[in-house]
Design an enzyme around this catalytic site. Structure first.
Site, PDB file in Angstrom:
ATOM      1  N   GLU A  23       1.217  -1.275  -0.251  1.00  0.00           N
ATOM      2  CA  GLU A  23      -0.168  -0.050  -0.062  1.00  0.00           C
ATOM      3  C   GLU A  23       1.130   1.416  -0.042  1.00  0.00           C
ATOM      4  O   GLU A  23      -0.003   2.256  -0.176  1.00  0.00           O
ATOM      5  CB  GLU A  23      -0.749   0.332   1.356  1.00  0.00           C
ATOM      6  N   ASN A  24       1.981   1.044   0.273  1.00  0.00           N
ATOM      7  CA  ASN A  24       3.013   2.451   0.240  1.00  0.00           C
ATOM      8  C   ASN A  24       3.832   1.775  -0.871  1.00  0.00           C
ATOM      9  O   ASN A  24       5.177   2.923  -0.109  1.00  0.00           O
ATOM     10  CB  ASN A  24       3.636   2.399   2.064  1.00  0.00           C
ATOM     11  N   ASN A  57      -5.201   1.695   4.732  1.00  0.00           N
ATOM     12  CA  ASN A  57      -5.629   2.690   4.184  1.00  0.00           C
ATOM     13  C   ASN A  57      -5.119   3.337   3.298  1.00  0.00           C
ATOM     14  O   ASN A  57      -5.841   4.458   2.940  1.00  0.00           O
ATOM     15  CB  ASN A  57      -6.351   3.999   5.316  1.00  0.00           C
ATOM     16  N   HIS A  58      -3.869   3.195   2.821  1.00  0.00           N
ATOM     17  CA  HIS A  58      -3.536   4.232   1.211  1.00  0.00           C
ATOM     18  C   HIS A  58      -3.468   3.432   0.020  1.00  0.00           C
ATOM     19  O   HIS A  58      -2.959   4.141  -0.877  1.00  0.00           O
ATOM     20  CB  HIS A  58      -2.341   4.042   2.234  1.00  0.00           C
TER      21      HIS A  58
END
Length: 275
Positions: free
Chosen positions: A42-43, A70-71
């Site tokens: 996600e990052n 969440n990202h």
């Protein structure tokens, strides 16, 4: 039938993390005779979010399933990929109707079906999501009959919430691994019911950073409380953190979990985040 060995890797941060993963993933596969690789991505784009091009990068480098948190929504370009494919997960406890799925399966080369569940915590998290405990219960009602081994990536902030989910699912899934904090914890163990557990896998990125990002702007934010722009750190040494989990395919129980921590002070990554 042999044990199934799975590598779970913490949050991969930007070009730094991707380059580090690409360098060492093949050796890890050979060293541990891995049957599958699960990575939190996600990052992986500029330190926040993921793109379809980066999904293909991970797949090209042997990743079976990419989890998130969440990202994952940061780059809208990836939404169509999430609608059409199930190898990039978003947390299953997001409201129905959002792109993607929160659970999937893949089959190892030896024919063992592995289920992967992605959940997001609610303690100290901004998103108002469904209960991860009840969501896991609901998913297991049908996934248990489809997969011999089940891995849960719990993307959460609070250690208490992560431990609670580990004990809640103990004996019902093969492993509960935490992500999100980017700091590898030293509490890996097999819970009483046979579930492998670690509070956080850690990250892949610059070791002397803050969450894989340059530390100076973050320290400045703490000092002044003023907004600052976070940027991916490219400085050496680089680190790859994760865990190898060995599972019995006939019982679904884990028999071993080993932390992976590789520090590389020779790999040079150019400051180029043009994703």
């Amino acid at each position: 039938m042999d044990l199934v060995k799975l590598l779970c890797v913490g949050d991969v941060v930007g070009t730094t993390g991707r380059t580090m993963f690409q360098k060492h993933s093949g050796r890890l596969r050979e060293q541990y005779a891995l049957d599958g690789i699960i990575v939190n991505g996600e990052n992986s784009a500029h330190g926040k979010g993921i793109t379809s091009r980066i999904v293909h990068f991970f797949k090209h480098n042997g990743v079976d399933v990419i989890t998130s948190g969440n990202h994952v929504w940061y780059h809208k370009e990836v939404y169509n990929y999430m609608r059409e494919n199930t190898d990039l997960l978003r947390p299953a406890n997001y409201p129905s109707g959002v792109p993607g799925v929160g659970v999937t399966t893949f089959t190892t080369a030896t024919g063992v079906k592995v289920g992967v569940i992605n959940l997001q915590g609610r303690v100290f998290m901004r998103d108002n999501l469904d209960c991860p405990f009840k969501t896991a219960d609901s998913i297991l009602t049908y996934l248990k009959s489809k997969a011999s081994i089940i891995i849960v990536d719990f993307h959460a902030e609070a250690t208490s919430e992560k431990q609670a989910l580990g004990y809640f699912l103990d004996g019902r899934v093969s492993a509960v691994v935490g992500t999100h904090t980017h700091i590898q914890t030293a509490d890996e163990r097999i819970l009483p019911g046979g579930t492998a557990y670690i509070t956080d896998l850690g990250m892949v990125g610059s070791l002397n950073s803050m969450l894989g990002m340059k530390k100076e702007p973050i320290i400045e934010h703490f000092l002044t409380q003023m907004p600052t722009k976070f940027k991916v750190d490219f400085s050496q040494p680089l680190v790859l953190w994760g865990a190898v989990i060995s599972c019995e395919p006939w019982s679904g129980k884990a028999v071993a979990i080993e932390r992976v921590a590789i520090i590389d002070d020779t790999l040079v990554v150019e400051d180029d985040e043009k994703d």
